[in-house]
Design an enzyme around this catalytic site. Structure first.
Site, mmCIF file in Angstrom:
data_model
loop_
_atom_site.group_PDB
_atom_site.id
_atom_site.type_symbol
_atom_site.label_atom_id
_atom_site.label_comp_id
_atom_site.label_asym_id
_atom_site.label_seq_id
_atom_site.Cartn_x
_atom_site.Cartn_y
_atom_site.Cartn_z
ATOM 1 N N HIS A 266 0.573 -0.930 0.237
ATOM 2 C CA HIS A 266 -0.030 0.063 0.026
ATOM 3 C C HIS A 266 1.147 1.662 -0.200
ATOM 4 O O HIS A 266 0.456 2.322 -0.963
ATOM 5 C CB HIS A 266 -0.733 0.092 1.158
ATOM 6 C CG HIS A 266 -1.406 1.010 1.192
ATOM 7 N ND1 HIS A 266 -3.217 1.062 1.484
ATOM 8 C CD2 HIS A 266 -1.496 2.695 2.229
ATOM 9 C CE1 HIS A 266 -3.691 2.321 0.623
ATOM 10 N NE2 HIS A 266 -2.739 2.913 1.166
ATOM 11 N N GLU A 267 1.675 0.650 0.943
ATOM 12 C CA GLU A 267 2.750 2.601 1.210
ATOM 13 C C GLU A 267 3.390 2.656 -0.521
ATOM 14 O O GLU A 267 3.703 3.626 -0.597
ATOM 15 C CB GLU A 267 3.240 1.918 2.339
ATOM 16 C CG GLU A 267 2.910 2.579 3.440
ATOM 17 C CD GLU A 267 1.214 3.572 3.769
ATOM 18 O OE1 GLU A 267 1.992 4.535 3.291
ATOM 19 O OE2 GLU A 267 0.907 3.160 4.439
ATOM 20 N N HIS A 270 1.775 4.572 -2.524
ATOM 21 C CA HIS A 270 2.283 5.451 -2.450
ATOM 22 C C HIS A 270 3.642 5.985 -3.385
ATOM 23 O O HIS A 270 3.247 7.439 -3.740
ATOM 24 C CB HIS A 270 1.712 6.321 -1.053
ATOM 25 C CG HIS A 270 0.019 5.953 -0.986
ATOM 26 N ND1 HIS A 270 -0.026 7.108 -0.664
ATOM 27 C CD2 HIS A 270 -0.444 5.573 0.647
ATOM 28 C CE1 HIS A 270 -1.893 6.605 0.025
ATOM 29 N NE2 HIS A 270 -1.798 6.087 0.804
ATOM 30 N N GLU A 296 -4.400 7.775 -2.838
ATOM 31 C CA GLU A 296 -4.871 6.609 -2.450
ATOM 32 C C GLU A 296 -5.724 5.520 -3.670
ATOM 33 O O GLU A 296 -5.348 4.441 -2.966
ATOM 34 C CB GLU A 296 -6.571 6.801 -1.310
ATOM 35 C CG GLU A 296 -5.950 7.141 -0.086
ATOM 36 C CD GLU A 296 -4.854 6.607 1.016
ATOM 37 O OE1 GLU A 296 -4.695 5.507 0.723
ATOM 38 O OE2 GLU A 296 -4.364 7.394 1.641
#
Ligand code: ZN
Length: 502
Positions: A266-267, A270, A296
């Site tokens: 997830h990170e 980003h 997101e």
């Protein structure tokens, strides 16, 4: 002799550089800060916020903007006039906003955010909402005051939304969320009644060093550049920094290796977005992310559409097993894939599966609206939280740690951020539908461990665009449709319907 445009950009970049220094202090605060050094960090934040505010409100910026807006556009060999227009538009907007905020207000708010973060961490550890409530009340007062100073006094919650996702409002988000909820609730109900269950309890004693090695291999393979970024450990995983220096965090649990893996992916989503912004434009609107919903969408697309796919695991399963042969000996391939896509209601948002996740956001969006309208007082927040949780998720928190105290966001005054997660989920599914259409064979790529075509497409269509288009316009241009929950619902029905509903 530098043109007026060059002089303006130099000043914008200076203000941005100061912002990145403050950001790094924030990263350090959550990763490294010794427990009794919080006070000095609050002071450092206040001084940095004041310094950054002074740079952003430098009267020379206003003078240069007046000159550039009034005269013929200064010609730049490397930049089109439309690019300059984007830079000028955001520079004007940001300047006009910054000068409306008094310097002492900015400094006081920054110091309060730091104090409130530590108060939250302590309150969460002790399950003490009453100890944290005054910090939250003060944050709400700051948010209301800021909204009033900036001219949103009749709709302060719209100001909170606009800070994260310019162009969106509470009303436009409520319409999208209502449509999503309508489609989501029957799917959640059907899956809860399913006889299929993921056996996540099979995962025990995964050494942390090997977990770290695996997530490094995965995130590097997805395209993250570790020469301009790193990953550390924090209480709440996050990604900060800019494309020139990305700081991601995760957390480790020997009995839950998929948690650190997926939070790292997830990170990484980003981080890939930030690393894909045009580096030469960092500090101006052409080198900035559009907003948090788009951010997101990038993290969720890699985390969910990509890393929960069969194709992804076709490539990575043998590598995962090679690192954890004993731990996975009793776990079949199908059981592993089901665990990756486990659907189980939980009270904790960051542990929530994709099917339930958006319900956690609907809860927070509803409560934030009530807090800002004054309908709900901070002291009544735990009761309201628990009631809404029971209604939406069918579970009631036994304490505030697994209820209202679970998230870090409000401790930094981050009201209006939560909706970005759900908007990002919608956008990720919509982008994925488009990417799958225009790039046939993507999943075959993934099965070979090749993620470059997808990354290149995101780079071209999203990352390198900077802030040329706002959120809704960007979605329209890339997908040819308005942002909506249709593709998210279709994706969830397809992936989870197939696994759980036969
Ligand atoms: Zn995120």
């Amino acid at each position: 002799m530098n043109t007026a445009y060059d002089q303006l950009v130099a000043r914008l970049k200076r203000a941005h550089t100061l912002y990145t220094v403050a950001d790094l202090l924030g990263w350090d605060e959550q990763v490294n800060l010794p427990p009794d050094s919080a006070d000095v960090r609050a002071t450092q934040h206040a001084v940095m916020a004041e310094t950054q505010h002074a740079a952003a409100t430098d009267p020379a910026i206003s003078r240069l903007l007046d000159e550039l807006e009034g005269g013929t556009p200064a010609r730049q060999p490397t930049l089109s006039d439309s690019g300059q227009a984007v830079v000028l538009r955001y520079a004007r907007r940001d300047y006009d906003r910054a000068v409306k905020l008094p310097a002492d207000f900015v400094a006081e708010k920054a110091a309060h955010s730091s104090h409130a973060y530590h108060a939250w961490a302590e309150a969460k550890a002790k399950d003490d909402f009453a100890g944290y409530a005054p910090f939250l009340e003060k944050h709400l007062a700051f948010a209301r005051r800021e909204a009033e100073l900036l001219g949103w006094d009749d709709r302060p919650y719209d100001y909170a939304i606009d800070r994260h996702d310019p162009g969106l409002t509470a009303a436009s988000i409520a319409a999208l969320f209502t449509e999503l909820k309508h489609g989501l609730v029957p799917l959640v109900t059907a899956i809860r009644a399913s006889r299929v269950h993921a056996e996540t309890s099979l995962f025990k004693k995964f050494p942390i060093e090997a977990q770290r090695a695996f997530l490094r291999e995965v995130t590097e393979r997805l395209g993250f550049n570790y020469r301009r970024g790193r990953i550390d450990v924090s209480l709440h995983p996050f990604c900060s920094g800019t494309g020139a220096d990305i700081r991601m965090t995760t957390r480790f649990d020997p009995d839950n290796p998929l948690d650190s893996l997926f939070s790292s992916i997830h990170e990484t989503g980003h981080g890939l977005y930030e690393q894909g912004l045009p580096r030469e434009h960092l500090g101006t609107a052409l080198g900035q992310a559009v907003g948090m919903a788009v951010h997101e969408s990038q993290s969720r697309l890699w985390e969910n559409q990509v890393a929960r796919s069969r194709a992804f695991w076709k490539y990575f399963e043998p590598k995962f097993r090679a690192l954890f042969p004993a731990q996975l000996a009793a776990v079949s391939s199908e059981a592993l894939y089901l665990a990756v896509n486990a659907v189980e209601p939980t009270l904790i948002r960051v542990d929530a599966d994709e099917v339930h996740y958006n319900l956690h956001i609907l809860l927070r969006f509803e409560l934030e609206q009530q807090l800002f309208s004054g309908e709900l007082a901070v002291r009544d927040l735990p009761t309201a939280w628990n009631a809404l949780c029971t209604e939406l998720l069918g579970q009631t928190p036994a304490n505030n740690r697994e209820g209202v105290l679970q998230d870090v966001h409000w401790s930094s005054g981050g009201f209006g951020y939560f909706p970005s997660y759900c908007l990002g989920n919608m956008m990720a599914a919509q982008l994925w539908a488009t990417a799958s259409r225009v790039l046939p064979g993507l999943e075959e790529d993934f099965a070979r461990g090749d993620f470059t075509r997808l990354l290149r497409w995101l780079r071209e269509n999203i990352h390198t665009q900077g802030r040329q288009y706002d959120t809704l316009e960007l979605v329209r241009r890339v997908t040819g449709e308005e942002l909506g929950p249709k593709h998210l619902l279709a994706y969830l029905r397809e992936r989870y319907g197939r696994l759980y509903l036969g």
